[in-house]
Structure formats: C-alpha cells, structure tokens
Design an enzyme around this catalytic site. Structure first.
Site, PDB file in Angstrom:
ATOM      1  N   SER A  86      -1.426   3.367   8.188  1.00  0.00           N
ATOM      2  CA  SER A  86       0.030   4.225   7.842  1.00  0.00           C
ATOM      3  C   SER A  86       1.684   3.746   8.953  1.00  0.00           C
ATOM      4  O   SER A  86       2.733   3.108   8.721  1.00  0.00           O
ATOM      5  CB  SER A  86       0.256   5.906   7.321  1.00  0.00           C
ATOM      6  OG  SER A  86       2.433   5.285   7.010  1.00  0.00           O
ATOM      7  N   GLY A  87       1.281   4.266  10.487  1.00  0.00           N
ATOM      8  CA  GLY A  87       2.504   3.791  11.312  1.00  0.00           C
ATOM      9  C   GLY A  87       2.273   2.694  11.100  1.00  0.00           C
ATOM     10  O   GLY A  87       3.145   2.057  11.356  1.00  0.00           O
ATOM     11  N   TRP A  90       1.309  -0.065   9.349  1.00  0.00           N
ATOM     12  CA  TRP A  90       2.062  -0.668   8.284  1.00  0.00           C
ATOM     13  C   TRP A  90       3.692  -0.340   8.144  1.00  0.00           C
ATOM     14  O   TRP A  90       4.184  -1.847   7.993  1.00  0.00           O
ATOM     15  CB  TRP A  90       1.766  -0.094   7.209  1.00  0.00           C
ATOM     16  CG  TRP A  90       2.169  -1.104   6.040  1.00  0.00           C
ATOM     17  CD1 TRP A  90       1.770  -1.199   4.887  1.00  0.00           C
ATOM     18  CD2 TRP A  90       3.677  -0.128   4.935  1.00  0.00           C
ATOM     19  NE1 TRP A  90       2.738  -1.849   3.688  1.00  0.00           N
ATOM     20  CE2 TRP A  90       3.374  -1.176   4.180  1.00  0.00           C
ATOM     21  CE3 TRP A  90       4.330   0.531   5.145  1.00  0.00           C
ATOM     22  CZ2 TRP A  90       4.697  -1.135   2.723  1.00  0.00           C
ATOM     23  CZ3 TRP A  90       5.558   0.886   4.278  1.00  0.00           C
ATOM     24  CH2 TRP A  90       5.193  -0.054   3.190  1.00  0.00           C
ATOM     25  N   HIS A  91       4.090   0.269   8.789  1.00  0.00           N
ATOM     26  CA  HIS A  91       5.916   0.301   8.811  1.00  0.00           C
ATOM     27  C   HIS A  91       6.313  -0.052  10.223  1.00  0.00           C
ATOM     28  O   HIS A  91       7.940  -0.517   9.734  1.00  0.00           O
ATOM     29  CB  HIS A  91       6.313   2.185   8.980  1.00  0.00           C
ATOM     30  CG  HIS A  91       5.931   3.083   8.025  1.00  0.00           C
ATOM     31  ND1 HIS A  91       5.087   3.524   7.298  1.00  0.00           N
ATOM     32  CD2 HIS A  91       6.991   3.149   7.031  1.00  0.00           C
ATOM     33  CE1 HIS A  91       4.975   3.909   6.398  1.00  0.00           C
ATOM     34  NE2 HIS A  91       6.660   4.152   5.841  1.00  0.00           N
ATOM     35  N   GLY A  92       5.856  -0.975  11.195  1.00  0.00           N
ATOM     36  CA  GLY A  92       6.412  -1.470  12.304  1.00  0.00           C
ATOM     37  C   GLY A  92       5.421  -1.709  13.334  1.00  0.00           C
ATOM     38  O   GLY A  92       3.858  -0.930  13.320  1.00  0.00           O
TER      39      GLY A  92
END
Length: 186
Positions: A106-107, A109-111
């Site tokens: 998830s982290g 995915w954010h960048g």
C-alpha cells in the site's frame, strides 16, 4: 502545512506538531472531497458509486481506521492481496506477515519513495502490535477500571488512534526521509 513541511528545520517543534495535525485534516478533506465530487458527478449520470470514507477519525483502532478510510482501495488490497496470501486463515506468523506485506505494498502503491513505504510499514506494525497486545490492553483497561467508563474508554481509543495515524502521516507528507525523521524527532 506546505510552508512548514517544505522547510521543517526552520520551524519550532510546536509548529511541526500543528502542521502535522492540520495535514491529517487536509488529506482527509482532499481525498474525501474528491470522492464526494466523483460520486456526485456519477450520480448525475445515473451511476451510484460506493461511499469511500466513513468518519475515519472516529475510528477506535487502526484496523477500524482502515475500514473507514479510502474504503475502495482498502477493499482492493484485502480482496486482491491479503486474501490470496491466505489472509488470517494461516499460521499466526504468516498472518502477521500478510498484514505487513499488504501495508508495505500500500505504501509502495502511493509512491516509489521510502517515505511512503515506511508509512505503510508503520500501519502494518500498528495492526500487528494491536493483535499481539489485545489481551494485555484488555486486562489493563479492566484493572484500571476504564471499562467501567465506556464513554471515556471510547474517547481514549479514538484519541490514541488519531495520534497514531497522525504520526504516520509525517512519513506520508514529508518530502524526504530525512525531513520525516527530523519532524518525528522534533
């Protein structure tokens, strides 16, 4: 928030705390607002989109926060990463690893930045620690009598969750890992 996070070494610890708390509300307003606009536009065209935010800062735990925050993305990670990894239907160590993998992804995915990966890792660690300490926290609440004051107990859980989420936002918002460490330390 932008001014303070843009040059954190130029500001006092109090202003760093204020900017971090304000960022918590800024990011909620941005994400929730964008979602509400998309839902409204879709509704005008005859489509009904699912609700994506459900008072996340009223959450009483980190797991509860993720059931309320960016629910479409959280559900996607649950359905397409967590469940295929075995979810909670595996040995306890694997269960904890599954949680950590989901939040690290998830982290990412954010960048593609260490700040986002660490933000995800922090949330994964929060949830694992929450599972590991559930009985201890219950015994503590029972022993101290907090369970006899349900409104106070609920408020304490909401405040604790907000503080933990807000701390993690430092890593999400900071321009660099060095800045994030500086803000967290000060």
């Amino acid at each position: 928030v932008n001014q303070i996070y843009g040059a954190p070494t130029n500001f006092s610890p109090a202003l760093l705390v204020i900017a971090t708390a304000l960022f918590a509300f800024q990011i909620y307003g941005d994400f929730s607002g964008y979602t509400d606009m998309a839902r409204g536009a879709a509704q005008v065209m005859g489509f009904k989109l699912t609700r994506n935010f459900k008072q996340p800062y009223h959450a009483q735990s980190i797991a509860d926060f993720w059931k309320r925050w960016h629910m479409s993305l959280s559900n996607w990670f649950r359905d397409y990463v967590y469940v295929p990894l075995g979810g909670n239907k595996v040995a306890i160590r694997r269960f904890y690893m599954n949680i950590l993998i989901v939040f690290l992804l998830s982290g990412l995915w954010h960048g593609a930045s260490w700040t986002f990966i660490i933000w995800g890792a922090i949330h994964g660690v929060y949830i694992v620690v929450s599972h590991v300490t559930a009985n201890i926290r219950h015994v503590f609440a029972q022993t101290t009598g907090i369970l006899n004051a349900p409104s106070f107990h609920k408020l304490l859980k909401i405040i604790t969750t907000f503080l933990l989420v807000t701390f993690a936002w430092i890593f999400f918002r900071a321009d660099t890992f060095t800045d994030a460490l500086y803000i967290a330390a000060h």
